[in-house]
Enzyme design. Structure first.
Site, PDB file in Angstrom:
ATOM      1  N   ASN A   9       2.316 -10.916   7.707  1.00 35.78           N
ATOM      2  CA  ASN A   9       2.620  -9.488   7.639  1.00 35.78           C
ATOM      3  C   ASN A   9       1.895  -8.822   8.801  1.00 35.78           C
ATOM      4  O   ASN A   9       0.674  -8.695   8.778  1.00 35.78           O
ATOM      5  CB  ASN A   9       2.131  -8.942   6.286  1.00 35.78           C
ATOM      6  CG  ASN A   9       2.306  -7.443   6.176  1.00 35.78           C
ATOM      7  OD1 ASN A   9       2.910  -6.804   7.044  1.00 35.78           O
ATOM      8  ND2 ASN A   9       1.780  -6.873   5.100  1.00 35.78           N
ATOM      9  N   TRP A  10       2.662  -8.436   9.790  1.00 38.71           N
ATOM     10  CA  TRP A  10       2.045  -7.869  11.001  1.00 38.71           C
ATOM     11  C   TRP A  10       1.611  -6.420  10.815  1.00 38.71           C
ATOM     12  O   TRP A  10       0.976  -5.846  11.697  1.00 38.71           O
ATOM     13  CB  TRP A  10       3.007  -7.986  12.194  1.00 38.71           C
ATOM     14  CG  TRP A  10       3.302  -9.393  12.611  1.00 38.71           C
ATOM     15  CD1 TRP A  10       2.820 -10.546  12.058  1.00 38.71           C
ATOM     16  CD2 TRP A  10       4.156  -9.806  13.700  1.00 38.71           C
ATOM     17  NE1 TRP A  10       3.318 -11.646  12.720  1.00 38.71           N
ATOM     18  CE2 TRP A  10       4.138 -11.213  13.738  1.00 38.71           C
ATOM     19  CE3 TRP A  10       4.931  -9.128  14.641  1.00 38.71           C
ATOM     20  CZ2 TRP A  10       4.868 -11.958  14.673  1.00 38.71           C
ATOM     21  CZ3 TRP A  10       5.661  -9.847  15.578  1.00 38.71           C
ATOM     22  CH2 TRP A  10       5.625 -11.252  15.593  1.00 38.71           C
ATOM     23  N   LYS A  11       2.012  -5.813   9.681  1.00 38.84           N
ATOM     24  CA  LYS A  11       1.640  -4.411   9.398  1.00 38.84           C
ATOM     25  C   LYS A  11       1.991  -3.525  10.601  1.00 38.84           C
ATOM     26  O   LYS A  11       2.960  -3.824  11.309  1.00 38.84           O
ATOM     27  CB  LYS A  11       0.165  -4.328   8.985  1.00 38.84           C
ATOM     28  CG  LYS A  11      -0.144  -5.295   7.842  1.00 38.84           C
ATOM     29  CD  LYS A  11      -1.507  -5.117   7.209  1.00 38.84           C
ATOM     30  CE  LYS A  11      -1.686  -6.144   6.094  1.00 38.84           C
ATOM     31  NZ  LYS A  11      -2.974  -5.995   5.385  1.00 38.84           N
ATOM     32  N   HIS A  97       3.719  -3.735  -1.202  1.00 41.55           N
ATOM     33  CA  HIS A  97       2.408  -4.046  -0.623  1.00 41.55           C
ATOM     34  C   HIS A  97       1.389  -2.989  -1.064  1.00 41.55           C
ATOM     35  O   HIS A  97       1.730  -1.813  -1.202  1.00 41.55           O
ATOM     36  CB  HIS A  97       2.505  -4.104   0.903  1.00 41.55           C
ATOM     37  CG  HIS A  97       1.279  -4.701   1.503  1.00 41.55           C
ATOM     38  ND1 HIS A  97       0.119  -3.980   1.678  1.00 41.55           N
ATOM     39  CD2 HIS A  97       1.010  -5.964   1.904  1.00 41.55           C
ATOM     40  CE1 HIS A  97      -0.811  -4.783   2.181  1.00 41.55           C
ATOM     41  NE2 HIS A  97      -0.301  -5.990   2.327  1.00 41.55           N
ATOM     42  N   GLU A  99      -0.769  -1.454   0.485  1.00 41.01           N
ATOM     43  CA  GLU A  99      -0.896  -0.299   1.387  1.00 41.01           C
ATOM     44  C   GLU A  99       0.242   0.684   1.153  1.00 41.01           C
ATOM     45  O   GLU A  99       0.061   1.900   1.300  1.00 41.01           O
ATOM     46  CB  GLU A  99      -0.940  -0.803   2.845  1.00 41.01           C
ATOM     47  CG  GLU A  99      -2.271  -1.509   3.122  1.00 41.01           C
ATOM     48  CD  GLU A  99      -2.200  -2.695   4.062  1.00 41.01           C
ATOM     49  OE1 GLU A  99      -1.220  -2.821   4.812  1.00 41.01           O
ATOM     50  OE2 GLU A  99      -3.141  -3.515   4.034  1.00 41.01           O
ATOM     51  N   GLU A 169      -1.984 -10.323  -4.154  1.00 43.03           N
ATOM     52  CA  GLU A 169      -2.928  -9.891  -3.121  1.00 43.03           C
ATOM     53  C   GLU A 169      -3.986  -8.992  -3.764  1.00 43.03           C
ATOM     54  O   GLU A 169      -3.765  -7.784  -3.912  1.00 43.03           O
ATOM     55  CB  GLU A 169      -2.192  -9.116  -2.024  1.00 43.03           C
ATOM     56  CG  GLU A 169      -1.148  -9.935  -1.302  1.00 43.03           C
ATOM     57  CD  GLU A 169      -0.853  -9.372   0.083  1.00 43.03           C
ATOM     58  OE1 GLU A 169      -1.085 -10.107   1.060  1.00 43.03           O
ATOM     59  OE2 GLU A 169      -0.428  -8.223   0.196  1.00 43.03           O
ATOM     60  N   GLY A 175      -8.110  -7.512   4.177  1.00 39.44           N
ATOM     61  CA  GLY A 175      -8.728  -6.973   5.378  1.00 39.44           C
ATOM     62  C   GLY A 175     -10.233  -6.782   5.265  1.00 39.44           C
ATOM     63  O   GLY A 175     -10.852  -6.160   6.118  1.00 39.44           O
ATOM     64  N   SER A 215      -7.429 -11.888   3.238  1.00 36.99           N
ATOM     65  CA  SER A 215      -8.403 -12.583   4.097  1.00 36.99           C
ATOM     66  C   SER A 215      -8.200 -14.091   4.126  1.00 36.99           C
ATOM     67  O   SER A 215      -9.167 -14.855   4.230  1.00 36.99           O
ATOM     68  CB  SER A 215      -9.834 -12.226   3.688  1.00 36.99           C
ATOM     69  OG  SER A 215     -10.048 -10.832   3.835  1.00 36.99           O
ATOM     70  N   GLY A 236      -2.348 -11.398   6.754  1.00 40.27           N
ATOM     71  CA  GLY A 236      -2.395 -10.200   7.579  1.00 40.27           C
ATOM     72  C   GLY A 236      -3.042 -10.502   8.917  1.00 40.27           C
ATOM     73  O   GLY A 236      -2.413 -11.028   9.843  1.00 40.27           O
ATOM     74  N   GLY A 237      -4.333 -10.213   9.016  1.00 41.13           N
ATOM     75  CA  GLY A 237      -5.057 -10.339  10.284  1.00 41.13           C
ATOM     76  C   GLY A 237      -4.847 -11.662  11.007  1.00 41.13           C
ATOM     77  O   GLY A 237      -4.618 -11.687  12.224  1.00 41.13           O
TER      78      GLY A 237
HETATM   79  P1  13P Z   1      -5.450  -9.796   5.525  1.00 38.85           P
HETATM   80  O1  13P Z   1      -5.023 -11.238   5.662  1.00 38.85           O
HETATM   81  O2  13P Z   1      -5.700  -9.113   6.820  1.00 38.85           O
HETATM   82  O3  13P Z   1      -6.568  -9.637   4.530  1.00 38.85           O
HETATM   83  O4  13P Z   1      -4.179  -9.020   4.894  1.00 38.85           O
HETATM   84  C1  13P Z   1      -3.527  -9.557   3.810  1.00 38.85           C
HETATM   85  C2  13P Z   1      -2.295  -8.768   3.579  1.00 38.85           C
HETATM   86  O5  13P Z   1      -2.349  -7.610   3.224  1.00 38.85           O
HETATM   87  C3  13P Z   1      -1.005  -9.431   3.818  1.00 38.85           C
HETATM   88  O6  13P Z   1       0.058  -8.658   3.338  1.00 38.85           O
END
Ligand code: 13P
Length: 252
Positions: A9-11, A97, A99, A169, A175, A215, A236-237
Site C-alpha cells: 500500500n503506497w498510500k 484502511h 487511515e 492491521e 507506521g 510495520s 506500507g513503508g
Molecule cells: P506500515 O507497514 O508502514 O506500518 O503500514 C501498514 C499499512 O497501513 C498497510 O496498509
C-alpha cells in the site's frame, strides 16, 4: 487452496516518475523469483494507476486501488467509482484502511456499501480492519474486529467471499515500528477464521486469505508469515523500496 498475498500500500507517496521507477524496480527484483501460490499486488495513488498498470502488464505484479466511492457516478466531486477503476484494468481495491476510517470518517455502514459496489463491478476487495492501542490494552480487540467484519461484510452471501481478502492491521502497529508478535497475529487470524467459519462454514473460512499489516518488513516478515493462519501481508513503508518489498515477498 487459499492464495498467499503480499500487497504494498503506497498510500499518498510517489509522483508519476517515482511510481514508474518503483514498479520497474519491483518487476526487475522479481523477474527470477518463483512465486508459488503467491500473489503480489501494489496499490499506487489513483493518478498513478495507469502508469503502474502499464509497467507491470507482463509481470506477476497486480495493481490495486487504495479506495473508491460507493456510487456509480454523479455529483461527488473528487471521487472515483468502481467502474472507473475497472475501465483502466484495475481488479482489486483496498477498502476500510484505518487511515480512511480515522481521517475520512469511514465506518462499517459506508464500507458495506463500498464493498457491494466493488463486488457488483467485479472488483476483488481487500478489506482492512484492526483495533487501536486502547482497545488492545483493554483486551477488547476481538470484539472490535468482530464488529468491523460482521457489520461491513456479513450481509454478503457465501459465494461473494471468493472475492474478499481480509487484512488485519492493528492500528497501533501501523507506521509505528511496533509490530504485533507473530503469536499475536496468529491468535487474531485464527479468531477471524473462526468467525468466518461460524457464519459461512469451514469451506469459506479455509479459502479466505487473511493478511497481516503493521510495520511488517524484511526483518520480521518471515516469522509472521510462518504462522498457519497468516496468509501474507499488507505492507506500507517497506513497500516503498523495491528491494525491501522484494525481500518481504521472498520471506513468504
Ligand atoms: P506500515 O507497514 O508502514 O506500518 O503500514 C501498514 C499499512 O497501513 C498497510 O496498509
Amino acid at each position: 487452496m487459499r492464495s498467499k498475498i503480499v500487497a504494498g500500500n503506497w498510500k499518498m507517496n510517489k509522483n508519476v516518475s517515482e511510481s514508474k521507477a518503483l514498479a520497474e524496480g519491483l518487476v526487475n527484483e522479481l523477474k527470477d523469483v518463483t512465486l508459488e501460490n503467491t500473489r503480489v499486488i501494489v496499490a499506487p495513488t489513483f493518478v498513478n494507476l495507469t502508469t503502474v498498470t502499464a509497467v507491470t502488464e507482463n509481470s506477476a505484479v497486480e495493481v490495486a486501488a487504495q479506495n473508491m466511492h460507493q456510487e456509480a457516478s454523479g455529483a461527488y466531486t473528487g471521487e472515483i467509482s468502481a467502474e472507473m477503476l475497472t475501465s483502466i484494468g484495475v481488479k482489486t481495491v483496498i477498502l476500510g484502511h484505518s487511515e480512511r476510517r480515522e481521517y475520512f470518517g469511514e465506518n462499517e455502514t459506508l464500507l458495506a456499501k463500498k464493498t457491494d459496489a466493488a463486488l457488483a463491478n467485479g472488483l476483488e476487495v481487500i478489506y482492512c480492519f484492526g483495533e487501536v492501542k486502547e482497545e488492545r490494552e483493554s483486551n477488547t480487540q476481538e470484539a472490535v474486529v468482530k464488529k468491523q467484519i460482521s457489520e461491513a461484510l456479513f450481509h454478503l452471501d457465501a459465494a461473494a467471499w471468493s472475492n474478499i481478502v481480509l487484512a488485519y492491521e492493528p492500528v497501533w502497529a501501523i507506521g509505528t515500528g511496533l509490530t504485533a508478535s507473530a503469536d499475536q497475529a496468529q491468535e487474531m487470524h485464527a479468531f477471524i477464521r473462526g468467525l468466518i467459519a461460524d457464519k459461512y462454514g469451514a469451506d469459506v473460512a479455509e479459502n479466505v486469505s487473511i493478511l497481516y499489516g503493521g510495520s511488517c518488513k524484511p526483518s520480521n516478515a518471515e516469522e509472521i508469515f510462518s504462522k498457519p493462519d497468516v496468509d501474507g501481508g499488507l505492507i506500507g513503508g517497506a513497500s516503498l523500496k523495491a528491494e525491501d518489498f522484494a525481500a518481504v515477498i521472498k520471506a513468504i
